[in-house]
Each structure stands twice: as structure tokens, then as C-alpha cells.
Design a protein around this motif. Structure first.
Motif, short mmCIF file in Angstrom:
data_model
loop_
_atom_site.label_atom_id
_atom_site.label_comp_id
_atom_site.label_asym_id
_atom_site.label_seq_id
_atom_site.Cartn_x
_atom_site.Cartn_y
_atom_site.Cartn_z
N TYR A 140 0.84 -1.21 0.00
CA TYR A 140 0.00 0.00 0.00
C TYR A 140 0.86 1.25 0.00
O TYR A 140 0.61 2.21 -0.75
N LEU A 141 1.90 1.29 0.85
CA LEU A 141 2.76 2.47 0.93
C LEU A 141 3.55 2.66 -0.37
O LEU A 141 3.83 3.80 -0.75
N ILE A 142 3.91 1.56 -1.05
CA ILE A 142 4.59 1.70 -2.33
C ILE A 142 3.66 2.35 -3.35
O ILE A 142 4.05 3.24 -4.12
N GLY A 143 2.40 1.90 -3.35
CA GLY A 143 1.43 2.52 -4.25
C GLY A 143 1.19 3.99 -3.91
O GLY A 143 1.03 4.85 -4.80
N GLU A 144 1.16 4.32 -2.61
CA GLU A 144 0.99 5.71 -2.20
C GLU A 144 2.18 6.56 -2.65
O GLU A 144 2.03 7.71 -3.09
N ASP B 289 -2.37 5.81 -11.05
CA ASP B 289 -3.70 6.41 -11.15
C ASP B 289 -4.76 5.60 -10.43
O ASP B 289 -5.79 6.13 -10.01
N ASP B 290 -4.57 4.30 -10.32
CA ASP B 290 -5.57 3.43 -9.68
C ASP B 290 -5.24 3.21 -8.21
O ASP B 290 -5.48 2.12 -7.67
N PHE B 291 -4.71 4.25 -7.53
CA PHE B 291 -4.35 4.08 -6.12
C PHE B 291 -5.60 3.91 -5.24
O PHE B 291 -5.52 3.34 -4.16
N ASN B 292 -6.74 4.41 -5.72
CA ASN B 292 -7.96 4.26 -4.91
C ASN B 292 -8.40 2.81 -4.79
O ASN B 292 -9.22 2.48 -3.94
N GLN B 293 -7.88 1.93 -5.64
CA GLN B 293 -8.23 0.52 -5.55
C GLN B 293 -7.25 -0.29 -4.71
O GLN B 293 -7.36 -1.51 -4.64
N PHE B 294 -6.26 0.38 -4.11
CA PHE B 294 -5.31 -0.30 -3.22
C PHE B 294 -5.98 -0.53 -1.87
O PHE B 294 -6.89 0.20 -1.46
N SER B 295 -5.50 -1.53 -1.16
CA SER B 295 -6.06 -1.90 0.14
C SER B 295 -4.95 -1.93 1.17
O SER B 295 -3.82 -2.34 0.87
N GLN B 296 -5.31 -1.49 2.41
CA GLN B 296 -4.33 -1.51 3.49
C GLN B 296 -4.38 -2.82 4.28
O GLN B 296 -3.62 -2.97 5.24
N SER B 297 -5.25 -3.71 3.90
CA SER B 297 -5.38 -4.96 4.64
C SER B 297 -4.14 -5.83 4.43
O SER B 297 -3.44 -5.69 3.43
N ARG B 298 -3.89 -6.72 5.38
CA ARG B 298 -2.73 -7.61 5.31
C ARG B 298 -3.10 -9.02 4.85
O ARG B 298 -2.30 -9.93 4.98
N VAL B 299 -4.30 -9.19 4.35
CA VAL B 299 -4.68 -10.51 3.86
C VAL B 299 -3.98 -10.77 2.53
O VAL B 299 -3.48 -9.84 1.87
N ALA B 300 -3.99 -12.05 2.12
CA ALA B 300 -3.25 -12.44 0.91
C ALA B 300 -3.85 -11.83 -0.35
O ALA B 300 -3.12 -11.41 -1.25
N ASN B 301 -5.18 -11.76 -0.42
CA ASN B 301 -5.82 -11.22 -1.63
C ASN B 301 -5.49 -9.74 -1.80
O ASN B 301 -5.27 -9.25 -2.91
N ALA B 302 -5.48 -9.00 -0.67
CA ALA B 302 -5.15 -7.57 -0.75
C ALA B 302 -3.71 -7.37 -1.22
O ALA B 302 -3.41 -6.51 -2.06
N LYS B 303 -2.78 -8.17 -0.67
CA LYS B 303 -1.39 -8.06 -1.10
C LYS B 303 -1.26 -8.40 -2.59
O LYS B 303 -0.52 -7.74 -3.33
N LEU B 304 -1.94 -9.47 -3.02
CA LEU B 304 -1.88 -9.86 -4.42
C LEU B 304 -2.42 -8.75 -5.32
O LEU B 304 -1.84 -8.45 -6.38
N ASN B 305 -3.51 -8.10 -4.93
CA ASN B 305 -4.08 -7.01 -5.70
C ASN B 305 -3.12 -5.83 -5.79
O ASN B 305 -2.89 -5.25 -6.87
N ASN B 306 -2.52 -5.48 -4.65
CA ASN B 306 -1.62 -4.31 -4.62
C ASN B 306 -0.39 -4.54 -5.50
O ASN B 306 -0.03 -3.70 -6.33
N THR C 61 3.70 -0.19 -13.33
CA THR C 61 4.30 1.12 -13.03
C THR C 61 5.80 0.98 -12.78
O THR C 61 6.61 1.79 -13.25
N LEU C 62 6.19 -0.05 -12.02
CA LEU C 62 7.61 -0.24 -11.73
C LEU C 62 8.37 -0.61 -13.01
O LEU C 62 9.52 -0.19 -13.19
N GLN C 63 7.76 -1.41 -13.87
CA GLN C 63 8.40 -1.72 -15.14
C GLN C 63 8.54 -0.47 -16.00
O GLN C 63 9.52 -0.30 -16.74
N LEU C 64 7.55 0.44 -15.93
CA LEU C 64 7.63 1.69 -16.67
C LEU C 64 8.79 2.55 -16.18
O LEU C 64 9.46 3.21 -16.96
N LEU C 65 9.03 2.50 -14.85
CA LEU C 65 10.15 3.26 -14.28
C LEU C 65 11.50 2.60 -14.58
O LEU C 65 12.54 3.25 -14.41
N GLY C 66 11.49 1.34 -14.98
CA GLY C 66 12.75 0.65 -15.23
C GLY C 66 13.32 -0.02 -14.00
O GLY C 66 14.50 -0.34 -13.97
N VAL C 67 12.49 -0.23 -13.00
CA VAL C 67 12.93 -0.87 -11.77
C VAL C 67 12.83 -2.38 -11.97
O VAL C 67 11.83 -2.88 -12.50
#
Length: 1103
Positions: free
Chosen positions: A32-36, A45-62, A69-75
Motif C-alpha cells: 500500500y505504501l509503495i502505491g501511495e 492512477d488506480d491508487f484508490n483501488q489499493f487496500s491496506q489490509s494484510r490478507v493475501a488477496n489484498a497483497k496480491l491485488n496491490n 508502473t515499476l516496469q515503466l520506471l525501469g525498476v
């Protein structure tokens, strides 16, 4: 590094919650903090769809939304990095943040936005990135555990911790209890030790008192006179009384004066020492008694104790006097009794001396009567003893018979129990074999079903991608994978390929090689997608260049000359050759004996042959060679050389003495030697041999000289050109006939084998009961049968394991296997086997007669054209006349084609070559026969010159000239040709592989464009919102205003405005759709890849 990153995140970026180096991995594990952070830099742009929950589905979504985005930055970011961050591995989040920091600072300096960066990226890499993102999501989904599994793991860990705490608590309580018990035991032990110490101290004090109170009285020296002894005793008593009186007085004086203890102890010690000088006592014992006495006197100086000592001394003196009196009295009584006994003895001797004569006479008479009586008693005792011995022998014999009967009965019971156990063991082994076969078949079916499912899934996936228009080439490739057992879906990436590839990467390499070989074969043979259409089938290139193939084959033969094969072994043409196979107790030996007696066939049993070979070695059989050795030297050779049979027996005996099995090679040599010694007219049949596939192959090689394994290896290693072939190359020798005419299998079930084994055991027991004495051969046969019974289960299992390979060898490769049901009666089985053998003998005789007839016909056919009066010119005339008449006999006759080749000499060929080089114009005329006839053209008749068409180069009638070549030419051309072949094949395979990759890329690209365009057309618009707003405004008009004309006009105007607005929206969406379609058409990806494909085809043409 962590402190610097935390300071940057807290001060410059100002995330929603502060972070510190200790909680950095945990805070960023959800993504979540990386998306923020990316949202702060206007990249997510789709930061509103990120979740702060620690469940597996939320992590997978984030993390799924972070990857593009990270590939666009070249990371550098993939599923492994995401999994490391989600599992809070140390250093993973810090490394990613540092890379993001560097990339974001570069972006900040460049002043680019996310839209600009997306626009600047080319379309083709964007498409590849999209495919990689899709693969990333799938792999990350596979790597990320489900939330249910995590909760179950947490619950299990919670209960494990709880159980560990309970166990630790119980252990602590147990340790405390043990410590308490140990403490109590220690206290009890200390108390016991203290009690023992006090008791030991008291005991030592009492013993010291007793030792001090005892006064040792020395024994008087020995003296033989009674008067001296009495005098000594009187003197001793007087001296003791005086000493005691002195001691008592000194002690009383000491007590009255109160003098110190040491002085009294010294006085008493000196007096006691003076009184005991005459005794022969040990000085050490005296000193000890003096010290103890002094100490006790110092401690206990009382009157009562002195009185006790005096009383005890008086009692000892009285007791000593009484003992002396009793001893004297006993000595006197013994002396009186001895004197009386001597007197009685003297009187008895006197009486016996007077009566000695009469007693001697009576004694002689009594002795005679006694001897007579003893003789009678001995005679009667001997008769009685003989009767007892006879009765005992009869009794022991009866007991032995009863014992043997009981043992035989018990043996029968034990054998029946053993048979039942063996049957049970056989059922168990059979059940295990059935279970193993079921598991094997189940795994095979499961693998096939999985492949079918993968094929169906792949087909459905490509149907969605291609609108139900799957290319035939793809379906063929999938079928190739399916038939070869390869997975359809890629399990690993092979680019870049590591130095030590994994198993999945090796599978992918095999798949790639399989497709390369398939595509190359289709390209080379012009089949499949390379097959020309019907209208262009006439322009198909020739499949082979015969002249080049001939040249290459000749060069290859010079550089890699073929190895000369050894000649096959020569054996006489036997009447019948075969083998009888089957399990133990299936009837092999019985049928073999029946055939030996009824059909006059030699039976070869490997066990019997080995025994005979060993026996021959022991008998020192000498090799006899009468044809090669003169009679004078035959005797010396016999003494020095063993026969081959004896040498094989010696080698077999060495292995048997070591407890090892005889090798298959040695068994086959023994069998072949026995075959050589078999008469030709009889024929032979092997009983139970070969038993394994290795023995079958070795026997085939020894009898026929052919080895299929070596032939396959030789074909694989042989150097043959890959691009061209020589049709005139000599073909390999035909495969020889099998070593056996037939292989007979006596098929019987395991239950029947066990039943026959039990019946044979009963029959042998009955024979033992009927005949008490047996010969050595019968005993050996019984021992052999018993040994076979002990190994029955292992023999059955061994036959099950080895028979499938033997069955394939005899049925598929040699086609000589005959199966017979051996569960019938013995007579019927022998008759059916005899019928099969006679039928095989009849077939072989018919084949031999037909072969002889064909050979005789060939000889007669070859004699007629080889008459001495016929010339080569007449033969050419005859062949030309036959070709003009167009009769089919030309194709069937072999003599006219072979004769010119045989009659051509090197000079004729050279002359013909020179003439062909000089007269090219004459050769091009119709009717020219250049290279056809070895004779000069002026010798040919005019009909032959007119009727023959020109010979095409490389055709079957083309004549090749084998002239010697310099050694340097083949040494240079053959490696060069091999290099050209390898480069050609590898280049073709590489180009075809690139074409496959381009086809896949094109399919995915078109499918993505189609899906994106459909999604673009289905995007939402604002027409419904305008209609709803107009409807609300229309309904909000008051009822009393409906009749107003101005209001009606205004409402009509609103309807017109709504219609115009809706039409504008539709027109705008159509224009946008057309613009999107034009963008898709003008992005340049398809022309670029079409150009790439054209380049591949051009490269394919240029190879």
C-alpha cells in the motif's frame, strides 16, 4: 541506508503514516505504501483501488497493480521480488525503495509525467510488457498462498505454541517436584550419614574400652615335665598377684593425690612393661595395649571397674584349672581302654592259631561248592541277558518304526502347511504385482488425461484468440507434443539458458528440438505448409541430386572407409531348430523326453550340459584333431591340450566354487559347443533356454553372427550425407534368418505350478516309502527337486520379470513364438507339441525345396544369355529392339542391364568420356546414345543410334566412372561438406523457429487488439445521464402549466436539444472509434513484424 530512506519518505514524500528502519519491511509488505509513494509522483492512477489490509488477496491485488508502473520506471521487479517483500525478508523492501528513489529522482529531473512516459514507450515493447505483466500476475498468484491457508497456518501455529507452553509448564512443575524430592532425599541422606557417624563414633569408643580392658596373658613356654609346668604356673600366679597389688596401690595413690594423667599413665605403662618382659609378645601390640590402657585409666578411674577386672582374672584362673583337670582325666581313660583292647587282641590271635588247620579244609570245600554255584548262576544270567537284549532290540525297532511313521506324518503335515504358506505368499506377491501394474497404468492414464486436458485447454484458449480459426500448423505441433508425451504449456524460460539447466528447462529444450526436427523434415520433404499447390505442382524442384550424392558418397567412403564385418558362423543345415520355454513344472522336460523318443531330436538342457562339461574337465578329455595332426604327434597333443568342452567346464567350475552364477556368455558358449556336436540329420531343441533377453541376444549372435544392438549403433555412428543421397549406393546385407525355427511357450498359471509341485512332493515321498534304497542319481534328482521347490517363488517372479522382453523378442522381432496351453493332461500336451514340431519340420522342408528350385531356375536363366557365340553388339541390338517394341520385359530382365557394366573396362570408359567431350554437338542430336554403349559409335548399327533417347545425367542408366583421386581432395572436401551441411541444417532450423515465434506473437497481438478495441467500444458514456436529467426536469413541471403554450414550446425545445445532444455523443464516439481503429492500423507493429517475417523467408531462400 534504511535511515536515509526513512528520512526521505517521512520528510519529502510525507506518507500517510511514518516509517522507521525497524518497521520498514512490515509497513511495506502490503504494497500500500509503495502505491501511495508512486501516487504522490502521479504514476499510480488506480491508487484508490489499493487496500491496506494484510490478507493475501489484498497483497496480491496491490502488487499486481504495482508491477506495470515499476516496469515503466525501469525498476527490476518480478514475482520473486514481490514474494520477498510480502514475506518481509530482510533487505528486500530497502533494495526496492532505493531503486525507486533513483528512478523517481531521474523522472523528477527530466520533468516527465506518467502519461508522457507511457506515450514515449514503443508499441512493440509495450505489448511485450503487457504479456510479461500477465505472466507476472499468474506466477505471483501461484506463489502467493491463499488467505485460508495462512489462517490455517496461524491457527496451527497458535495451537502449537499453546501446546509447547503447556508442555513447558508441565516440565517446570515436574522439575520443581523432582527438586523437592531430591532436596528431601538429600536431607534424609545427611541425617543418615550423621547417625552413622555418631554410631561409628560410639562403636569405636566401646571397642577402645574393650581393648583397654583386655589383658593378654602370654602362653608359657613348652616344657615336657609336669613338675616344671606346675612350678611355672605357681610362679606366674604369684607374679600376677604381686603386679596387680602394686598397680592397685599406685592407682589409689594417684587418685588421692590428684596427680596429672600423664605421670600416672607413664608409671602404669612402665610397670606393665616390666611385668610383661618375660612374655614372647609383639612389641607393637604391647605399645598399643599400653596406650589404650593408659587412655582408659585416665578417662575411667573408678573402683568398680578395678573390681570387675580382678573378678575376671579370678574367673579365668579357675576355668584354666578346671580344663587341665578334665584333660588329665580323659587321657587316663584313653590309656586304660587301649590296654584292654591289646589284651583282647592277643587272646584272639592265640585261638585262631590253634584252629587254623580245620578251618582251611572246610574253606576248600566251601570254595568248590561256591564255584559250582557261580557257574550255574552265570549260565542262567547269560540266558536271561540274551532274552532281555532280544526284547530290547524288538522294542527299539518298534519304537523306531513308530517314530519314523510319526515323523513322516508330521512331515506331511508340515509340507501341507508349507504349501499353504507358499500359496498365500504367491497370492500376496500376485496382489502386489497387480497393484503395481494398476499404479503404473493409473499413472499412465493420468498423464494421458492431463495431456488431453492441456490439449483441450490450449485449443480453447487459441479458439478465443483466433475466433475459432486455429492454424493447422499449431494443431500439428500440439499433436506432436501430445504423441511424444511433452507438456503443451511452457514450464520454464530457456532464454537466457544457464550453464546447469533445470529439469523443466531441459524439457523445454527437448520440445524446441522436436519442433525444429519436425519443421525441418516438412521443409525438406515439402510437405505440410510447404507443400506446393496443385497448379504449381509441376514446378516442384527435384528431390535429390543423384550426381552430387554419388560424389559425396564416394568422398565419404574414402575418408571414412567401412569396416569389414567378420563372416557369420557356419553351421550345418539341421532338420529342426527350436526351444521350449515356460515356468517350472510346466512340462518342458516331459515334452522334450517325448520328442527325443518319438521324433529322434537332440534335446539340449543347459543344466545337463554344464554337468557334462565339468565332468569332461575332471576326466581330462583331450581335444582330438585327426585332420590337422599326424598320427605320430597325436599322442603328444592329447597329453598337452584340453578340448573346448573341457575348458568351458573348467571355467564353469571356477564360478560355482566361488558361489557365483555362471555368466551368460559362458552358458551360451557351452550351448553352441553342444549344437556343433549335434548330428545334422537329427536337429535339436533347447529345454528351458534362453531364460533372459541377454541370453537370447548372445545366442542369436553366436548362431547367426547378427547383433541388432550393434547394427543400430553402427547405423547411428555411420557418416551419411544429410542433404543428398546416392541411389546407386550398395544396400546393406539382408538380415539373416533367426537362430530358431520356432519358440514354443508352455503357458501355465502359477496356481497350477504350485499344485504340480505339491503332487510331485507326494509322489517322491511315496517312492521313498516303497523303495528304501535308491541310487545316487535318484538321490541327486530328489535333492535337485527339493532345491527347486525352495526356490519356487523366486523362479516364478524371475520368469514374470524376464518373459515380457523374451515374448517381444520372439513374437515381434522374430515372429516365431508359438503358445500352447499346458494345463491339459500330459499325453494331450505331448501330442499337441509333437504335432507342432512335425508341422514346423514340414514347413522347413518345403521352404528348402522351393529355395533349391529357385536357385536351379536362376542358374538355367543365366546360362542362356552367356553363350560364347553371342557378342556384345548382338546384345545391344536385342535390347534396342525390345525398347522399340515397348515390351515390359525390359524392366523385368536384369541381364541386359548388368552385362554392359560388367563388360566395361577402364579403357572403354575413358575412351567413351573423351569421345563425349569432343562431340558434344553430336551428343545433343536426337537418337544419340552418349554414355550408354561402351563400344564406339561407328560400330553400332543405324537402328540403335536412331531408336535410343539421350541419357539424362544422374538417371538410372547414367554410367559413373571411378577414377583415382588425390588424397588432398577428399581430405579438404569432406570436412567442408560436413560444415556446409551442419550450417545449412542449423540455419534452416533457426529460421523456422523464428517463424514459429513470429506466428505466436502475431496471434497474441491480433487477439489483444481485438479485445482492446471491443473494450474501447464498450466503454460507458453520458447518454443515460442526460436522459435521466431531462426526464426529471420534464416531470418536475407543475400540473397547472401543462396547458400553457409557452411551456409546451419550451418542453418541445428541450426534447429537440436532448436529441441533438445524443446524436452529438454518438457521432463523437464513432469518430473516436474510427480514430482508435486508425491508431491500431497505423501503429506500425504489424508492418514491422511482416517485414521481419519476409526477412526470415528471404534468409530461408538465401541459405
Amino acid at each position: 541506508m534504511s535511515d536515509i530512506l526513512c528520512e526521505w519518505l517521512n520528510r519529502e514524500v510525507t506518507l500517510s503514516r511514518p516509517v522507521d528502519p525497524n518497521t520498514l519491511p512490515k509497513e511495506f509488505s502490503t504494497g500500500y505504501l509503495i502505491g501511495e509513494l508512486l501516487h504522490k509522483y502521479e504514476l499510480q492512477d488506480d491508487f484508490n483501488q489499493f487496500s491496506q489490509s494484510r490478507v493475501a488477496n489484498a497483497k496480491l491485488n496491490n502488487f499486481s497493480r504495482l508491477e506495470p508502473t515499476l516496469q515503466l520506471l525501469g525498476v527490476q521487479f518480478d514475482q520473486n521480488v514481490a514474494q520477498s517483500i510480502m514475506t518481509e525478508q530482510p533487505g528486500a523492501a530497502t533494495k526496492l525503495l532505493y531503486q525507486m528513489y533513483i528512478a523517481l529522482e531521474k523522472k523528477k529531473k527530466a520533468g516527465l509525467t506518467g502519461v508522457a512516459m507511457e506515450t514515449m514507450r514503443p508499441a512493440a515493447p509495450a505489448k511485450l510488457k503487457y504479456i510479461e505483466s500477465t505472466l507476472y500476475r499468474e506466477r505471483l498468484k501461484n506463489l502467493t498462498p491463499r488467505q485460508t491457508d495462512l489462517r490455517l497456518q496461524q491457527v496451527s501455529e497458535h495451537f502449537e505454541m499453546k501446546s509447547k507452553n503447556m508442555e513447558a509448564k508441565i516440565t517446570r512443575v515436574h522439575i520443581v517436584e523432582q527438586q523437592k524430592v531430591q532436596k528431601l532425599q538429600e536431607e534424609q541422606r545427611v541425617q543418615d550419614l550423621e547417625k552413622q557417624r555418631m554410631g561409628r563414633r560410639r562403636q569405636n569408643e566401646i571397642m577402645a574400652r574393650i581393648q583397654a580392658a583386655i589383658i593378654q596373658i602370654p602362653k608359657p613356654p613348652p616344657n615336657r615335665t609336669l613338675k616344671a609346668i606346675e612350678a611355672r604356673k605357681i610362679l606366674k600366679k604369684k607374679k600376677e598377684a604381686e603386679d596387680m597389688h602394686k598397680e592397685i596401690k599406685k592407682f589409689e595413690k594417684f587418685m588421692r593425690k590428684g596427680s596429672p594423667a600423664p605421670s600416672s599413665s607413664q608409671v602404669s605403662g612402665s610397670n606393665i612393661q616390666e611385668s610383661l618382659k618375660t612374655q614372647d609378645l609383639d612389641s607393637a601390640a604391647q605399645d598399643l595395649s599400653e596406650q589404650i590402657t593408659a587412655e582408659l585409666l585416665n578417662t575411667y578411674s573408678e573402683d568398680e571397674y578395678i573390681r570387675k577386672i580382678q573378678k575376671r582374672l579370678e574367673e579365668d584362673t579357675f576355668a584354666r584349672e578346671q580344663r587341665e583337670k578334665r584333660r588329665r582325666k580323659m587321657l587316663m581313660e584313653q590309656l586304660i581302654a587301649h590296654e584292654a583292647q591289646e589284651e583282647a587282641y592277643r587272646e584272639e590271635q592265640l585261638i585262631n592259631r590253634l584252629m587254623r588247620q580245620s578251618q582251611q579244609e572246610r574253606r576248600i570245600a566251601v570254595q568248590l561248592m561256591h564255584v559250582r554255584h557261580e557257574k550255574e548262576v552265570l549260565w542262567q544270567n547269560r540266558i536271561f541277558r540274551e532274552k532281555q537284549y532280544e526284547e530290547r532290540r524288538l522294542k527299539e525297532f518298534q519304537e523306531a518304526l513308530d517314530r519314523e511313521a510319526a515323523l513322516a506324518k508330521q512331515e506331511k503335515i508340515d509340507y501341507e502347511e508349507q504349501i499353504l504358506k507358499e500359496k498365500e505368499l504367491h497370492r500376496k506377491i500376485a496382489a502386489e504385482i497387480v497393484e503395481a501394474r494398476y499404479k503404473k497404468h493409473y499413472s499412465m492414464c493420468r498423464e494421458v488425461i492431463n495431456q488431453v486436458i492441456d490439449l483441450s485447454t490450449k485449443t480453447g484458449e487459441y479458439r478465443l484468440l483466433t475466433n475459432n480459426q486455429i492454424p493447422i500448423k499449431l494443431m500439428r505441433d500440439w499433436k506432436e507434443f501430445f504423441f511424444n508425451g511433452k507438456p503443451l504449456y511452457a514450464r520454464a524460460l530457456i532464454e537466457p539458458l544457464p550453464s546447469e539447466p533445470t529439469a523443466e528447462q531441459l524439457v523445454e529444450l527437448d520440445k524446441m528440438k522436436l519442433l525444429d526436427e519436425k519443421d525441418y523434415d516438412e521443409y525438406k520433404s515439402m510437405t505440410g505448409e510447404w507443400h506446393p499447390p496443385k497448379e504449381n505442382s509441376g514446378n516442384k524442384p527435384p528431390p535429390n541430386n543423384n550426381i552430387l550424392g554419388y560424389v559425396v558418397r564416394r568422398l565419404m567412403a574414402i575418408i571414412y572407409p567401412p569396416k569389414a564385418e567378420p563372416p557369420p558362423p557356419v553351421f550345418p543345415s539341421f532338420r529342426i531348430k527350436g526351444c521350449i520355454l515356460g515356468k517350472l513344472f510346466s512340462g518342458k522336460t516331459t515334452c522334450a523326453k517325448f520328442l527325443k523318443e518319438g521324433c529322434n531330436i537332440q534335446i539340449l538342457s543347459i543344466d545337463t550340459l554344464v554337468e557334462e562339461a565339468i565332468k569332461t574337465f575332471h576326466e581330462n578329455e583331450i581335444k582330438i584333431e585327426t585332420n590337422l595332426i599326424p598320427q605320430e604327434a597325436e599322442v603328444s597333443v592329447k597329453q598337452n591340450e584340453l578340448s573346448v568342452y573341457a575348458q568351458l567346464g573348467a571355467a564353469s567350475e571356477k564360478f560355482l566354487k566361488k558361489g557365483k552364477n555362471i555368466p551368460d556368455e559362458l552358458l551360451v558358449n557351452i550351448m553352441v559347443e553342444a549344437v556343433k556336436q549335434t548330428p545334422q540329420k537329427r536337429g535339436w531343441i533347447m529345454d528351458g533356454f534362453p531364460m533372459t533377453i541377454n541370453q537370447a541376444k548372445l545366442l542369436e549372435k553366436a548362431l547367426t553372427g547378427s547383433d541388432l544392438d550393434e547394427a543400430q549403433v553402427k547405423d547411428e555412428r555411420s557418416r551419411k550425407p544429410l542433404l543428398v543421397t546416392d541411389p546407386t549406393a550398395p544396400k546393406g546385407p539382408p538380415l539373416p534368418l533367426p537362430a530358431f525355427d520356432f519358440a514354443l511357450l508352455l503357458d501355465v498359471s502359477d496356481i497350477t505350478v504350485l499344485k504340480r509341485m505339491a503332487d510331485s512332493k507326494k509322489s517322491t515321498q511315496d517312492q521313498q516309502e516303497d523303495s528304501d534304497q535308491a541310487s545316487d542319481a535318484e538321490l541327486k534328482e530328489r535333492e535337485k527337486i527339493d532345491l527347486i521347490r525352495d526356490q519356487m517363488q523366486y523362479r516364478i517372479v524371475g520368469f514374470r520379470e524376464s518373459w515380457p522382453k523374451l515374448e517381444k523378442w520372439f513374437s515381434v522381432q522374430q515372429n516365431i513364438l508359438v503358445k500352447v496351453n499346458a494345463e491339459i493332461e500330459e499325453n494331450l500336451l505331448c501330442k499337441s507339441v509333437k504335432e507342432i514340431i512335425l508341422e514346423e519340420i514340414f514347413k522347413k522342408q518345403n521352404k528348402r525345396e522351393q529355395l533349391e528350385k529357385r536357385e536351379s531356375e536362376k542358374k538355367q536363366g543365366t546360362r542362356t544369355p552367356l553363350q560364347p557365340t553371342e557378342t556384345l553388339t548382338d546384345k545391344n541390338k536385342e535390347t534396342e529392339r525390345i525398347s522399340q517394341d515397348k515390351e515390359p520385359a525390359l524392366t523385368k530382365s536384369k541381364v541386359p542391364k548388368e552385362l554392359p557394366k560388367k563388360s566395361d573396362s577402364f579403357k572403354d570408359k575413358k575412351r567413351k568420356k573423351d569421345e563425349a567431350a569432343k562431340g558434344k554437338d553430336a551428343a545433343n542430336k536426337p537418337g544419340s546414345a552418349r554414355g550408354k554403349s561402351p563400344v564406339p559409335p561407328e560400330d553400332l548399327p543405324p537402328s540403335a543410334a536412331v531408336g535410343l533417347p539421350p541419357t539424362k545425367p544422374g538417371s538410372d542408366k547414367w554410367v559413373y566412372i571411378d577414377e583415382p583421386l588425390p588424397k588432398e581432395i577428399p581430405e579438404f572436401l569432406v570436412p567442408y561438406w560436413e560444415m556446409v551441411e551442419n550450417n545449412y541444417v542449423n540455419t534452416i532450423k533457426t529460421i523456422l523457429r523464428h517463424l514459429r515465434d513470429e506466428r505466436h506473437s502475431l496471434i497474441y497481438y491480433l487477439a489483444d487488439i481485438r479485445n482492446n478495441f471491443l473494450n474501447y467500444l464498450k466503454r460507458p458514456d453520458h447518454k443515460q445521464a442526460f436522459v435521466s436529467q431531462w426526464q426529471a426536469d420534464f416531470n418536475s413541471t407543475a400540473d397547472d402549466l401543462w396547458e400553457d403554450e409557452e411551456i409546451k414550446a419550451e418542453l418541445h425545445q428541450r426534447v429537440t436539444d436532448l436529441r441533438d445532444r445524443l446524436w452529438d455523443i454518438c457521432d463523437n464516439r464513432r469518430e473516436e472509434a474510427e480514430q482508435e481503429r486508425a491508431d491500431f492500423m497505423n501503429d506500425g507493429w504489424l508492418p514491422d513484424h511482416m517485414g521481419t517475417v519476409m526477412n526470415h523467408f528471404l534468409s530461408l531462400m538465401q541459405v
